[in-house]
Design an enzyme around this catalytic site. Structure first.
Site, short mmCIF file in Angstrom:
data_model
loop_
_atom_site.label_atom_id
_atom_site.label_comp_id
_atom_site.label_asym_id
_atom_site.label_seq_id
_atom_site.Cartn_x
_atom_site.Cartn_y
_atom_site.Cartn_z
CE LYS A 1 -3.68 -1.91 2.99
NZ LYS A 1 -4.85 -1.72 2.09
NE ARG B 1 -10.96 -9.66 -2.03
CZ ARG B 1 -11.31 -8.71 -2.90
NH1 ARG B 1 -11.73 -9.04 -4.11
NH2 ARG B 1 -11.25 -7.44 -2.57
#
Length: 514
Positions: free
Chosen positions: A289, A363
């Site tokens: 990120k 996920r």
């Protein structure tokens, strides 16, 4: 803060503010409570003018002020959350500060927001006495407790700061008629939210997966719950490939926590299963990120915190259904053993996933949690909750969670619970036309679209479609709380930082099940 010398910090088990009630006259209560240093009277707009509750004139007379003149001079509107200080020179035995609190139309939402404004303005005070919520329903009483506790919340700082800002008021006394059942529910819901906030706000150098699992074990045992923990060896033995892949780059190995609540005297039936994403810190892994996007990533375990807080409150509020909480916990770090874009990972239950972006780690751990739930627990309903996609917050902003479900009735029940708790949800579609973008030539499924970041649009929807692959035929809902789980500013009962979003709405939903 120096990471090599972390400070031992445990989350608070109870709210910072204790809320009690008493019947009778407000002035008498003030004179009998010598430590009180703030009195608050509610005001509202009625038939074109602003009026105080029935205790207002009595308190004003005790202070020697004309309340109607003050309302006119200060241009008091009575709007929800308005706080107006009444200029007084307090007689002996009465608090030095006297305020009016606007309650709008007096709905439970108005009362929650008004109480939050009072709690925030009372930081640094010792004891507040108020008539807020007097004569309201049980829902109104619950809302007042939730608001005053959560609006005045500040993160725990014991051992972390040499000096702290104004602390929440430790004691609030509600005078008048307040249904005790509503007060009790409000205390339980506020306590759950405070715990979820405390966990989210704990710095990541203290909050490893093992630490969070230990908190679940300690708090769960105290609440009479059964808690089981999987370490990295057992995770490998039983095939939790998603969780192990995400945690592979970290020096702090992953954990999986199962928490079981089984109410006494309730006939055996299938459990409700709650699965909470528990990424204790998220760098993005190899798909790293930007720096600014990492700042809030200590709160990427907010889903797990909400599930833990919910399970701990089930005995207190008397939930009548068996509930199991599953917490897949990992740190998504960057290291020599990190999983990579292009890898194929075998998740719990055997489904293979082609990895295209290591920053779509949530996920992956949820896939293991959902796979475990349907493979081992024969659930009646499965609900997962996660700070999953930026797309959800782009579409819905910071005050609504995105709700996906394969069952209309479940979606409606969760939406109603969100509205009642003040933690709003908005149902989003599971668009079947988007499903082919998850097809993989190498594995059973790929976990994001495109080659890298999810840039094709509909990211929250495709994430939900991915998770649906792991729930089989179970009734299922997915709550993407990436927006409301964190806040950059104070608004109503929400304070800066981790918000604890989800604990109250899940509890309210569970309370309604029979």
């Amino acid at each position: 803060m120096v990471a090599v010398a972390p400070v031992a910090v445990a989350p608070r088990v109870g709210p910072q503010t204790s809320v009690t009630s008493r019947s009778g006259n407000l002035v008498s209560a003030l004179r009998q409570t010598q430590e009180a240093d703030l009195v608050a009277v509610s005001v509202r707009k009625a038939e074109g003018s602003v009026v105080a509750d029935r205790h207002g004139d009595q308190v004003a007379a005790a202070y020697g002020v004309d309340l109607r003149a003050v309302i006119e001079a200060e241009r008091v509107k009575g709007s929800t959350g308005e706080i107006v200080r009444v200029p007084v020179l307090a007689p002996d035995g009465l608090p030095q500060r006297f305020v009016l609190v606007g309650i709008g139309a007096g709905t439970p939402q108005d009362l929650r927001r008004a109480a939050a404004a009072l709690g925030r303005s009372a930081r640094g005070r010792r004891h507040v006495i108020t008539t807020l919520g007097n004569g309201s329903s049980a829902e109104g009483a619950r809302a007042v407790v939730e608001g005053v506790v959560l609006g005045g919340y500040t993160p725990p700082s014991a051992g972390l700061k040499s000096r702290t800002e104004s602390s929440p008021v430790p004691q609030v006394t509600l005078v008048g008629a307040h249904p005790e059942a509503g007060l009790d529910r409000g205390r339980a819901h506020a306590r759950a939210t405070v715990l979820a906030r405390d966990l989210a706000e704990t710095p990541a150098n203290l909050k490893s997966p093992a630490w969070l699992a230990a908190q679940a074990a300690e708090l769960g045992a105290a609440a009479g719950l059964e808690v089981r923990i999987w370490d990295e060896a057992r995770l490998a033995e039983e095939g939790f490939g998603g969780l192990l892949a995400v945690g592979s780059g970290s020096s702090t190995p992953p954990r999986f926590v199962r928490i079981d609540y089984r109410p006494e005297g309730v006939r055996a039936r299938k459990p409700i299963v709650l699965v909470g994403k528990g990424i204790t810190y998220d760098t993005g892994g190899i798909s790293i990120k930007p720096r600014t996007s990492m700042v809030s990533m200590k709160t990427d375990m907010s889903g797990a915190a909400a599930v833990l807080a919910t399970l701990l409150a089930c005995p207190e509020v008397g939930v009548r259904r068996p509930v199991t909480g599953l917490l897949p916990l990992a740190e998504n770090a960057f290291g020599a053993d990190s999983y990579r874009p292009g890898d194929v990972v075998t998740t719990y239950g055997g489904k293979t996933v082609e990895i295209l972006n290591t920053d779509a780690e949530g996920r992956m751990v949820l896939a293991d949690g959902l796979g475990y739930a349907v493979g081992n627990l024969d659930p009646e309903v499965v609900v997962d909750i996660a700070t999953l996609t930026g797309a959800a917050s782009l579409g819905l902003g910071k005050r609504h969670g995105a709700l996906f479900s394969n069952t209309d009735r479940l979606a409606a029940a969760l939406t109603a619970a969100g509205a009642g708790s003040g933690e709003s949800l908005w149902r989003m579609p599971l668009v079947e036309d988007y499903r082919p973008v998850l097809d993989s030539t190498l594995a059973d499924i790929r976990h994001v679209t495109g080659r890298g970041a999810d840039t094709s649009g509909g990211g929250a929807i495709t994430a939900a479609l991915f998770l649906r692959e792991f729930v089989g035929n179970a009734r299922w809902a997915h709550l993407d709380i990436a927006g409301p789980a964190r806040s950059e500013r104070e608004e109503y009962e929400v304070t800066r930082g981790g918000t604890g979003f989800g604990a109250r709405l899940l509890l309210r939903w569970l309370e309604g099940l029979r």
